[in-house]
Design a protein around this motif. Structure first.
Motif, PDB file in Angstrom:
ATOM      1  N   SER A  15     -11.942 -27.558 -23.451  1.00 19.40           N
ATOM      2  CA  SER A  15     -10.814 -26.986 -24.192  1.00 19.40           C
ATOM      3  C   SER A  15     -11.035 -25.501 -24.460  1.00 19.40           C
ATOM      4  CB  SER A  15     -10.613 -27.729 -25.522  1.00 19.40           C
ATOM      5  OG  SER A  15     -10.241 -29.074 -25.283  1.00 19.40           O
ATOM      6  N   ASN A  34      -4.855 -27.297 -31.738  1.00 17.09           N
ATOM      7  CA  ASN A  34      -4.938 -28.438 -32.653  1.00 17.09           C
ATOM      8  C   ASN A  34      -6.350 -29.017 -32.653  1.00 17.09           C
ATOM      9  OD1 ASN A  34      -2.117 -28.515 -33.397  1.00 17.09           O
ATOM     10  ND2 ASN A  34      -1.694 -29.306 -31.336  1.00 17.09           N
ATOM     11  N   GLY A  35      -6.657 -29.775 -33.697  1.00 23.31           N
ATOM     12  CA  GLY A  35      -7.914 -30.527 -33.723  1.00 23.31           C
ATOM     13  C   GLY A  35      -9.096 -29.799 -34.323  1.00 23.31           C
ATOM     14  N   LEU A  36      -8.898 -28.568 -34.833  1.00 21.79           N
ATOM     15  CA  LEU A  36     -10.008 -27.837 -35.449  1.00 21.79           C
ATOM     16  C   LEU A  36      -9.976 -28.031 -36.958  1.00 21.79           C
ATOM     17  CD1 LEU A  36      -9.878 -24.431 -33.523  1.00 21.79           C
ATOM     18  CD2 LEU A  36     -11.428 -26.352 -33.121  1.00 21.79           C
ATOM     19  N   SER A  37     -11.148 -28.134 -37.550  1.00 21.85           N
ATOM     20  CA  SER A  37     -11.235 -28.262 -39.008  1.00 21.85           C
ATOM     21  C   SER A  37     -12.524 -27.616 -39.487  1.00 21.85           C
ATOM     22  CB  SER A  37     -11.196 -29.741 -39.426  1.00 21.85           C
ATOM     23  OG  SER A  37     -12.302 -30.442 -38.873  1.00 21.85           O
ATOM     24  N   SER A  40     -15.389 -25.130 -37.710  1.00 17.79           N
ATOM     25  CA  SER A  40     -15.208 -25.109 -36.250  1.00 17.79           C
ATOM     26  C   SER A  40     -14.237 -23.981 -35.844  1.00 17.79           C
ATOM     27  CB  SER A  40     -14.696 -26.460 -35.743  1.00 17.79           C
ATOM     28  OG  SER A  40     -13.410 -26.757 -36.277  1.00 17.79           O
ATOM     29  N   LYS A  41     -13.307 -23.623 -36.747  1.00 17.05           N
ATOM     30  CA  LYS A  41     -12.371 -22.533 -36.449  1.00 17.05           C
ATOM     31  C   LYS A  41     -13.125 -21.213 -36.293  1.00 17.05           C
ATOM     32  CE  LYS A  41      -9.127 -24.901 -39.489  1.00 17.05           C
ATOM     33  NZ  LYS A  41      -8.427 -24.851 -40.801  1.00 17.05           N
TER      34      LYS A  41
END
Length: 304
Positions: A15, A34-37, A40-41
């Motif tokens: 990704s 999408n899918g980052l929290s 991790s950003k």
């Protein structure tokens, strides 16, 4: 070392590889991740900076979110190319009290961009990004450079500092102050977080060093420094630009919940207008922009 390994491991993810390719393309279509929290950003941003060495502006919904994100980034890749761009005011643009420490941070960012440098990440939030800034031309006009070995008299330097509305004091401890003792001039520029001590030999700059105002101990020698006045004061008297206009055309704008950011900016603008109409604060219409205007400005750049 561990942070570098961790960041490089993330970059091997399919990704992330796809994100790099999309950012390297010519399309101006906004990208959605999408899918980052959590942190991790910040890991993704740290990896992107190494592959896309341009100016990245990160707009987060709240000041606290921006501060946490900034801390995560500096833990990963250090402070050299990471900047926090806060609002001028201590509480909000809806109140009159300014915060000198915030003005220093804003000046640092504008000075970096004004010098022509590009590779950096600037972290900010609605209350800050909606404030107009001093124009590039006025920033350059009001920047006084001092270099070691240059021909400069204390009298001329003091004249410049008075023109910049610096205050002469016995001891320098906050931005906008200076003191003269014999052949030594101390000054606290709005472009630095520590004051400078300039030692003259006749009309020649013999040495420049930053120092700790608490214990007066020297911190670092400098070959050259920039003296910049209060940019908030400049912006109130001279032509201003929107901050988005200040960044390079190649910049990439990152945001979280962009629609909310626009709505919040519009709400703050309306509240500030109401308070100024009641005489509770000075008129803000010339120094802040609406959310819709911010949206238009951001649309001129690649958005993620």
């Amino acid at each position: 070392m561990a942070n570098t390994v961790f960041r490089d491991y993330y970059r091997q993810h399919p990704s992330f590889i796809r994100l790099e390719k999309l950012l390297g393309g010519d399309s101006m279509e906004p990208l959605i991740i999408n899918g980052l929290s959590g942190s991790s950003k910040a890991v993704v941003m740290a990896g992107v900076l190494s592959q896309q060495p341009t100016t990245h502006v990160v707009i987060l919904p709240e000041k606290e979110d921006a501060a946490y994100f900034y801390n995560d980034l500096t833990s990963l890749i250090g402070e050299e190319t990471i900047f926090f761009f806060p609002g001028t005011y201590k509480r909000s643009v809806m109140y009159d009290q300014t915060e000198p420490a915030n003005i220093i941070l804003r000046t640092e960012v504008l000075n970096f961009l004004g010098s022509g440098k590009r590779k950096c990440i600037i972290v900010t939030y609605p209350e800050s990004i909606m404030e107009k800034v001093v124009s590039k031309s006025n920033l350059k006009k009001n920047t006084f450079e001092i270099s070691k070995g240059s021909h400069l008299s204390i009298d001329f330097l003091e004249e410049v500092l008075r023109e910049y509305n610096f205050r002469r004091t016995d001891f320098v401890y906050e931005p906008g102050q200076y003191s003269v003792r014999g052949s030594i001039t101390d000054l606290f520029s709005y472009s630095a977080d520590k004051p400078y001590r300039i030692d003259f030999f006749g009309e020649e700059v013999d040495s420049i060093r930053s120092f700790n105002p608490d214990d007066q101990l020297s911190l670092q020698l400098h070959d050259e420094i920039q003296v910049i006045p209060d940019i908030q004061e400049l912006a109130s008297h001279e032509r201003t630009d929107n901050f988005i206009d200040f960044i390079p055309p190649s910049s990439i704008i990152w945001s979280e919940n962009f629609d909310y950011i626009i709505e919040k900016t519009d709400s703050i603008w309306s509240q500030a207008r109401t308070r100024s109409s009641k005489g509770e604060i000075t008129d803000r219409r010339d120094v802040i922009i609406t959310g819709r205007h911010l949206e238009e400005l951001c649309s001129q750049h690649r958005q993620v």
